[in-house]
Design a protein around this motif. Structure first.
Motif, mmCIF file in Angstrom:
data_model
loop_
_atom_site.group_PDB
_atom_site.id
_atom_site.type_symbol
_atom_site.label_atom_id
_atom_site.label_comp_id
_atom_site.label_asym_id
_atom_site.label_seq_id
_atom_site.Cartn_x
_atom_site.Cartn_y
_atom_site.Cartn_z
ATOM 1 N N GLU A 3 0.842 -1.193 0.000
ATOM 2 C CA GLU A 3 0.000 0.000 0.000
ATOM 3 C C GLU A 3 0.880 1.247 0.000
ATOM 4 O O GLU A 3 1.958 1.267 0.580
ATOM 5 C CB GLU A 3 -0.883 0.022 1.251
ATOM 6 C CG GLU A 3 -1.978 -1.001 1.242
ATOM 7 C CD GLU A 3 -3.106 -0.631 0.303
ATOM 8 O OE1 GLU A 3 -3.398 0.559 0.152
ATOM 9 O OE2 GLU A 3 -3.686 -1.557 -0.277
ATOM 10 N N THR A 5 2.088 4.652 1.267
ATOM 11 C CA THR A 5 2.064 5.314 2.559
ATOM 12 C C THR A 5 1.496 6.717 2.395
ATOM 13 O O THR A 5 1.889 7.455 1.506
ATOM 14 C CB THR A 5 3.484 5.404 3.158
ATOM 15 O OG1 THR A 5 3.976 4.082 3.346
ATOM 16 C CG2 THR A 5 3.480 6.127 4.482
ATOM 17 N N ARG A 24 -3.274 2.673 15.516
ATOM 18 C CA ARG A 24 -4.149 2.092 14.481
ATOM 19 C C ARG A 24 -3.822 2.663 13.101
ATOM 20 O O ARG A 24 -3.820 1.942 12.109
ATOM 21 C CB ARG A 24 -5.614 2.403 14.783
ATOM 22 C CG ARG A 24 -6.229 1.523 15.797
ATOM 23 C CD ARG A 24 -7.728 1.651 15.660
ATOM 24 N NE ARG A 24 -8.387 1.576 16.940
ATOM 25 C CZ ARG A 24 -9.683 1.753 17.105
ATOM 26 N NH1 ARG A 24 -10.448 2.045 16.083
ATOM 27 N NH2 ARG A 24 -10.219 1.651 18.287
ATOM 28 N N TYR A 27 -0.821 1.088 11.565
ATOM 29 C CA TYR A 27 -1.072 -0.254 11.046
ATOM 30 C C TYR A 27 -1.600 -0.248 9.617
ATOM 31 O O TYR A 27 -1.403 -1.201 8.878
ATOM 32 C CB TYR A 27 -2.076 -1.007 11.933
ATOM 33 C CG TYR A 27 -1.567 -1.383 13.300
ATOM 34 C CD1 TYR A 27 -0.222 -1.589 13.550
ATOM 35 C CD2 TYR A 27 -2.447 -1.521 14.363
ATOM 36 C CE1 TYR A 27 0.230 -1.916 14.808
ATOM 37 C CE2 TYR A 27 -2.010 -1.857 15.628
ATOM 38 C CZ TYR A 27 -0.661 -2.063 15.846
ATOM 39 O OH TYR A 27 -0.219 -2.394 17.093
ATOM 40 N N ILE A 28 -2.285 0.823 9.236
ATOM 41 C CA ILE A 28 -2.829 0.892 7.879
ATOM 42 C C ILE A 28 -1.956 1.731 6.948
ATOM 43 O O ILE A 28 -2.390 2.114 5.864
ATOM 44 C CB ILE A 28 -4.292 1.398 7.873
ATOM 45 C CG1 ILE A 28 -4.383 2.818 8.422
ATOM 46 C CG2 ILE A 28 -5.197 0.446 8.616
ATOM 47 C CD1 ILE A 28 -5.735 3.472 8.175
ATOM 48 N N THR A 85 -13.449 6.308 11.506
ATOM 49 C CA THR A 85 -13.942 5.657 10.285
ATOM 50 C C THR A 85 -13.988 6.649 9.132
ATOM 51 O O THR A 85 -13.582 6.335 8.006
ATOM 52 C CB THR A 85 -15.339 5.050 10.522
ATOM 53 O OG1 THR A 85 -15.249 4.112 11.599
ATOM 54 C CG2 THR A 85 -15.868 4.355 9.282
ATOM 55 N N VAL A 88 -10.394 7.274 7.945
ATOM 56 C CA VAL A 88 -9.857 6.128 7.198
ATOM 57 C C VAL A 88 -10.442 6.092 5.787
ATOM 58 O O VAL A 88 -9.735 5.815 4.818
ATOM 59 C CB VAL A 88 -10.106 4.805 7.958
ATOM 60 C CG1 VAL A 88 -9.812 3.604 7.087
ATOM 61 C CG2 VAL A 88 -9.257 4.769 9.224
ATOM 62 N N GLY A 92 -8.309 6.424 2.396
ATOM 63 C CA GLY A 92 -8.445 5.433 1.329
ATOM 64 C C GLY A 92 -8.700 6.082 -0.018
ATOM 65 O O GLY A 92 -8.141 5.669 -1.041
ATOM 66 N N ARG A 95 -5.451 7.499 -1.167
ATOM 67 C CA ARG A 95 -4.531 6.420 -1.547
ATOM 68 C C ARG A 95 -4.857 5.898 -2.943
ATOM 69 O O ARG A 95 -3.975 5.611 -3.740
ATOM 70 C CB ARG A 95 -4.625 5.295 -0.521
ATOM 71 C CG ARG A 95 -3.617 4.205 -0.724
ATOM 72 C CD ARG A 95 -3.627 3.231 0.407
ATOM 73 N NE ARG A 95 -2.815 3.762 1.483
ATOM 74 C CZ ARG A 95 -3.038 3.554 2.770
ATOM 75 N NH1 ARG A 95 -4.070 2.844 3.155
ATOM 76 N NH2 ARG A 95 -2.242 4.052 3.685
#
Length: 107
Positions: A3, A5, A24, A27-28, A85, A88, A92, A95
């Motif tokens: 993925e 960064t 958290r 971690y993603i 949420t 994130v 996403g 990304r």
């Protein structure tokens, strides 16, 4: 495939929120870049710091003047988990390259 960064720079109004979810987020694949304290009081300096570090500003300040930020709408979210949420999902989108600016959402 690894993925991409994503690097974020938190504004002072979301500092506690980001610190709470720092592990958290790591971690993603989110790297948090903490700005020097003096940068929190000048939105332009904070934006330039983020730009220099190839990062995205995360804020809850609707008055933050720069494009390309992630704005967390605390008034619409009741709990930190909902805000996490939301963040994130926005990360996403960045990304994948779905969104470049902080224009209107595609909800």
């Amino acid at each position: 495939m690894a993925e991409k960064t994503i690097r974020i720079v938190p504004d002072s109004c979301v500092e506690g929120f980001i610190r709470r979810f720092e592990k958290r987020l790591s971690y993603i694949g989110v790297e948090i870049i903490w700005p020097p304290r003096g940068y929190y009081y000048d939105d332009h300096l904070l934006y330039k710091f983020a730009e220099k570090n190839n990062a995205i500003v995360v804020t809850a300040d609707k008055e933050f003047p720069q494009r390309g930020k992630i704005l967390i709408p605390y008034e619409k979210l009741e709990h930190y988990e909902e805000a996490y949420t939301f963040l994130v999902k926005k990360i996403g989108e960045r990304r994948r390259g779905d969104v470049y600016s902080a224009g209107p959402s595609r909800a």
